[in-house]
Each structure stands twice: as structure tokens, then as C-alpha cells.
Design an enzyme around this catalytic site. Structure first.
Site, PDB file in Angstrom:
ATOM      1  N   GLU A   1     -27.515  46.505  36.774  1.00 55.20           N
ATOM      2  CA  GLU A   1     -27.264  46.481  35.321  1.00 55.20           C
ATOM      3  C   GLU A   1     -25.886  47.038  34.940  1.00 55.20           C
ATOM      4  O   GLU A   1     -25.354  46.691  33.889  1.00 55.20           O
ATOM      5  CB  GLU A   1     -28.376  47.223  34.566  1.00 55.20           C
TER       6      GLU A   1
ATOM      7  N   CYS B   1     -33.817  50.627  41.705  1.00 55.15           N
ATOM      8  CA  CYS B   1     -33.743  52.000  42.196  1.00 55.15           C
ATOM      9  C   CYS B   1     -35.144  52.595  42.357  1.00 55.15           C
ATOM     10  O   CYS B   1     -35.859  52.174  43.251  1.00 55.15           O
ATOM     11  CB  CYS B   1     -32.836  52.834  41.301  1.00 55.15           C
TER      12      CYS B   1
ATOM     13  N   HIS C   1     -27.974  49.686  41.207  1.00 55.12           N
ATOM     14  CA  HIS C   1     -28.177  49.402  39.780  1.00 55.12           C
ATOM     15  C   HIS C   1     -27.362  48.169  39.368  1.00 55.12           C
ATOM     16  O   HIS C   1     -26.209  48.311  38.960  1.00 55.12           O
ATOM     17  CB  HIS C   1     -27.717  50.586  38.931  1.00 55.12           C
TER      18      HIS C   1
HETATM   19  N1  GLN Z   1     -35.267  59.251  41.964  1.00 52.79           N
HETATM   20  C1  GLN Z   1     -34.847  58.242  42.888  1.00 52.79           C
HETATM   21  C2  GLN Z   1     -33.784  58.748  43.834  1.00 52.79           C
HETATM   22  O1  GLN Z   1     -33.129  59.733  43.564  1.00 52.79           O
HETATM   23  C3  GLN Z   1     -34.383  57.004  42.173  1.00 52.79           C
HETATM   24  C4  GLN Z   1     -33.145  57.209  41.363  1.00 52.79           C
HETATM   25  C5  GLN Z   1     -32.900  56.140  40.338  1.00 52.79           C
HETATM   26  O2  GLN Z   1     -33.807  55.385  39.983  1.00 52.79           O
HETATM   27  N2  GLN Z   1     -31.686  56.083  39.806  1.00 52.79           N
HETATM   28  O3  GLN Z   1     -33.578  58.172  44.860  1.00 52.79           O
END
Ligand code: GLN
Length: 540
Positions: A514, A386, A512
Site C-alpha cells: 500500500e 504483514c 506493505h
Molecule cells: N507485528 C508483526 C511484526 O512485527 C507485523 C507487523 C505489521 O503488520 N506491520 O512482524
């Protein structure tokens, strides 16, 4: 059991202190019941007033776990999924805030026909409805409902009252398990049962008699102590279950099995317990976990490293993927604020792999970008998740494409090169709660990519939680210079994965991975990443 039989309910409460591991005990019991052929799901009731933990700082609450249907939930749901084979959803996590929100919406609509709206019966009825929702799907033989907090907390009173009423209404279709602590006083050389007696007394004052006591302890409970607890707490002798501190949370199902928590629960619910439970897969996972043939050192660079609950699912994914590779993954959590261009090689040189963690906001961002640069230039296996993937794109744009101030508009809205930008549909959104791009989306993989190699499948589904995204205006330029977009959402064309061809293992993912790693199915990218780290460790 045929689905026409009523769903059975197991309520799990906790007493004496918090952090006794109700979530792990619930997940372990669920696992054992599932191994006996019952379909099981676990629900968590949280007494706080936030509608969900999505808006809470990880320092307050640890990780926010995201489900397939895009619910932002308590991290205990992660344990439920890692232990069981069923995935959870919004219905598996209910907070006081959600209950009140729903009651207040009904009141505004006039649903209560002029009645005074009160905690009893309106709030408690709403809680009871939310507890029964999972049973009403007809999918589950058994629903385990874990009540957050500790008995005696003001916040949890409506939940305990709802459980009391449901137990009364459901008769033999519901039981309650109370988890307590049996402290050991070293000066006296004794285990003490009084806190447990008091906790059960408190619960009985609220009208709830536990059927089973699970007693967390650092020392074995002898038969005299078990007899005493049973007598003073009105539970049967074999319903006093010892829960010893364990080396790993993954040992707990076996501990609960040897204490017969599953059999006692089934007997009290009037269900059959004849099948023998073997837990073959689970045991083989534990064997590999405990007999690693090698060790790899992984650096996780993030900004909540003082509190590992903030990255719970990442930590657990490394345990699953380590076992899959028959190696021990030693994870070192490094604060990105401590990393800069001058010290990055000294800080990262001893690691066989680098993971840059998800996150929000500016703090420590340059340390993350420096870390990516180090991994890219030194051929260290890299997984960016992310925000970690977004940092990889920013780093590549700045240092390879020479787009000097390239950035994400989340951090620098005035950047000349917004290689990461807010998603179109996010621009109008002002409310913070539950409004990110959340939950499961499809991703189509390039055939020859590292990602495809891991998944062995060209279409995957992974979970998301973000507002910002790879800016497709830079796609051609990045690709022509060696950063490939190897995974794309087929409907929206949003880029989900970037890779660097010329690097042994460099993968950034917008989703994600994970959240979907379990004991039974270690997450493929984590397995591939740990494998690459293992190869790297042998070469260096
Ligand atoms: N802050 C980033 C976004 O909103 C990444 C979000 C995250 O790592 N879950 O796109």
C-alpha cells in the site's frame, strides 16, 4: 529551469483550525508545478516531540507511512507520493523531537564551544538546516515545506520563526502560503472572513506576511469577499485562492489549477509559467474513478477500524486500483474483535474480497485468523498484509497441517509451532524507535505465481515494517501441503510472499504494498486483488 538556479522554497502554514487539508493543498500545488516541468519535493515539519511517529499509536496519529529509506513518517508523506512522481525519504519529515535530539547530540559533543544553547539561534538554525537539506541535493527546482499544526500553537513557534528568517534571507526565492477557513454562518447566511483576518494578524505578529491565502470554504467566495480578504490581509487580489470542499482529494489539483494557485506561486517566485498544463493522466484517472462500471465489496479486517486514517494508504490503494479496474471499490472496515468462528460467515458472506490488515499485538488476532480461514475455504479472494500474511500462515498451519497451537511468537512465545518467529537480528534489540526491519528490500518472484502475474516482473522492491517473519523451518511442510512461498528476499532468504495454489486468488505479503500505490502507478497486487474480486462478484 537549469539546476544552477537556486532552489525555490514555498512554505505552507495553516490557521484558524487544524484539518484544513494543508497536506492535500501542498501535494496538489506540487502536482501542478511538476506538470509544468519543475522538479518538486514536499517536506513536512511536525511540531511534536516524538522523534518520529513510528512509536505512536495509530489512534493518536493515524497511519505511520514508511519510505524507501526506511523512515517512519507522517501520513501526509503518503499523499505527497501518491500525487507526485518523486518518492520521499527521511529528509522529508522532521519533528521537533528530531531537531532537539540533533541539537542535544551536538551539545554533548561540544560542538557549540561552550555557548549557552538556546531556542534562538540553535534550535532555529537546526530547523533551517533541515529545511535546506532537500534543496542542497541539487535535485529539486522547488521545495514545498508544510508546517504542521496551527499558527498560534506554542509548539510551532520555532518553526514559524525559522521560516521568517529563511524568507528574509532568501528574498524572492521563497514565498509563504497560509491556509485558512472561511466559515459559513447559516443563521446569517454569510461567509465570515474575521477568523482569517485574525489568523493572518497572528502570523504577521510573528513576522511572517503570507504571499498567498488559500481559503477553505463550503461556498464560493464572491468577488466582494475576495476583495475584502485581500485588503485586510495585505495580499494581492489574485492571491486569494478559493479551496472549495471537494468530493475527492483527487479533485483538489484541478480546483487549485482553476484558481491559478500554481501560476500565482510561480509569478511570485520569479519563475516561468508559460507552459499549459494538461494533466491528461490525472484526468483519465478521475474519469474512471467517477464512472465505475461495476462495484465490488471488500472487507478489511483490522483493529483500528474506527479511525480510517490508521489505514490511509490501504484506503487510497483501493481508490487507485478501483479506477484501474474501472470499478468502485466499496471498502467495509470490520473490527477483528467482533469476528469469531460462529459469526464469521454471517459477517463476511456479502464480500467479494477480504483484506486482513497489518498490525501489532494480540488484540483481535483470533478474529483475523478466523477471517482468513473463511476466505480460504470459500474461495474468496484474499490479500494479507504483514500481520495479515502472518495470520494466513498461522491459519494454514493450524487447520491444514493440523499443528494445533501454531502461532507467532509475538503473540504466544510458548507455542509448540512457532510458524512466525522473531527475526534473528531483532532478538538483541531493546529500543523501540526505528528498529524494525524497515524500508525497501528486494523480493524475487516465482515465475508462475499470482504475484508474478500482477507485477509482470521477477524482481520487485517493496517496503517493510516488521520484527517477526515466516519461519523457514516450516517451509517444506507448508509447501508440500499447498501453501507456496512465491516471493523470497534474495540475500536473506526471508519469505516475503505466500500463496495457495488451489485457491483462485490467495496472496499474503510480508511487505506493505500500500505504501507504493500512486495515481500514476496503481500498486500491481491491489490491481490484481480488485480484479479477482470483480471476477468473484460476477460469479456469485
Ligand atoms: N507485528 C508483526 C511484526 O512485527 C507485523 C507487523 C505489521 O503488520 N506491520 O512482524
Amino acid at each position: 529551469m537549469s539546476k544552477s538556479s537556486p532552489t525555490k522554497y514555498i512554505f505552507v502554514t495553516g490557521g484558524v483550525t487544524s484539518s484544513l487539508g494543508k497536506g492535500i493543498v501542498s501535494a496538489s500545488l506540487g502536482k501542478l508545478l511538476e506538470a509544468r516541468g519543475y522538479s518538486v519535493t514536499i517536506q513536512k515539519l511536525d511540531p511534536y516531540i516524538n522523534v518520529d511517529p513510528g512509536t505512536m499509536n495509530p489512534y493518536e496519529h493515524g497511519e505511520c507511512f514508511v519510505t524507501d529509506d526506511g523512515a517512519e513518517t507522517d501520513l501526509d508523506l503518503g499523499h505527497y507520493e501518491r500525487f507526485l512522481s518523486t518518492s520521499t525519504s527521511q529528509a522529508n519529515n522532521v519533528t521537533t523531537g528530531r531537531i532537539y535530539q540533533s541539537v542535544i547530540n551536538k551539545e554533548r559533543r561540544g560542538d557549540y564551544l561552550g555557548k549557552t544553547v538556546q531556542v534562538i539561534p540553535h534550535i532555529t538554525n537546526e530547523i533551517k538546516d533541515h529545511i535546506k537539506i532537500l534543496g542542497q541535493t541539487g535535485k529539486y527546482d522547488i521545495v514545498i515545506t508544510e508546517i504542521g499544526g496551527t499558527v498560534g500553537d506554542i509548539e510551532s513557534l520555532p518553526f514559524i520563526e525559522s521560516v521568517r528568517q529563511l524568507k528574509w534571507e532568501m528574498e524572492s526565492d521563497a514565498i509563504s502560503i497560509h491556509l485558512t477557513l472561511i466559515p459559513y454562518l447559516s443563521a446569517a447566511g454569510e461567509l465570515k472572513t474575521k477568523p482569517t483576518q485574525n489568523s493572518v494578524k497572528k502570523l504577521r505578529e510573528l513576522g511572517l506576511q503570507p504571499d498567498i491565502l488559500v481559503c477553505r470554504t463550503e461556498h464560493h467566495l464572491n468577488s466582494e469577499i475576495r476583495r475584502k480578504i485581500a485588503l485586510f490581509c495585505n495580499v494581492e487580489r489574485d492571491a486569494v485562492i478559493e479551496s472549495m470542499d471537494a468530493e475527492s482529494i483527487y479533485d483538489v489539483p484541478l480546483l487549485m489549477q482553476s484558481e491559478k494557485l500554481d501560476q500565482v506561486s510561480l509569478r511570485k517566485l520569479g519563475l516561468k509559467d508559460e507552459t499549459t498544463v494538461t494533466l491528461n493522466e490525472w484526468n483519465s484517472f478521475l474519469r474512471k474513478l467517477k464512472n465505475p462500471k461495476a462495484t465490488v465489496n471488500i472487507a478489511v479486517v483490522g483493529k483500528y477500524v474506527e479511525l480510517q486514517d490508521a489505514y490511509k494508504s490501504i484506503a487510497e490503494s483501493f481508490i487507485h486500483s478501483g479506477a484501474a479496474n474501472e470499478c468502485k471499490v466499496k471498502v467495509n472496515w470490520i473490527h477483528s474483535e467482533e469476528i469469531n468462528a460462529d459469526n464469521v460467515s454471517e459477517k463476511l458472506q456479502s464480500y467479494h474480497g477480504l483484506l486482513v490488515a497489518p498490525g501489532f499485538g494480540n488484540r483481535g488476532i483470533e478474529g483475523k485468523i478466523e477471517s482468513v480461514k473463511y476466505a480460504r475455504e470459500n474461495n474468496v479472494p484474499f490479500l494479507g498484509i504483514c500481520l495479515g500474511m502472518q495470520c494466513a500462515v498461522i491459519e494454514y498451519a493450524r487447520n491444514v497441517l493440523k499443528l494445533k497451537d501454531a502461532h507467532s511468537t509475538e503473540i504466544n512465545p510458548d507455542t509448540t509451532y512457532p510458524v512466525i518467529d522473531i527475526m534473528e537480528h531483532q532478538k538483541e534489540i531493546l529500543k523501540k524507535g526505528g528498529t524494525m526491519r524497515l524500508g525497501s528490500y528486494a523480493c524475487k518472484l516465482e515465475d508462475k505465481s499470482k504475484a508474478f502475474n500482477c507485477y509482470k516482473n521477477s524482481e520487485i522492491q517493496e517496503r517493510h515494517r516488521h520484527r517477526f517473519e515466516f519461519n523457514n523451518d516450516y517451509k517444506t511442510q507448508l509447501e508440500e501441503n499447498g501453501m507456496k512461498t512465491t516471493g523470497v528476499n534474495p540475500e536473506s532468504s526471508l519469505v516475503e510472499i505466500v500463496e495457495i495454489d488451489q485457491h483462485p486468488w490467495f496472496v499474503g505479503v510480508q511487505f506493505h504494498p500500500e505504501y507504493k500505490s500512486t495515481v500514476a502507478k496503481p500498486q500491481p497486487l491491489f490491481v490484481g486483488f480488485v480484479n479477482a474480486a470483480l471476477t468473484y462478484s460476477k460469479q456469485h
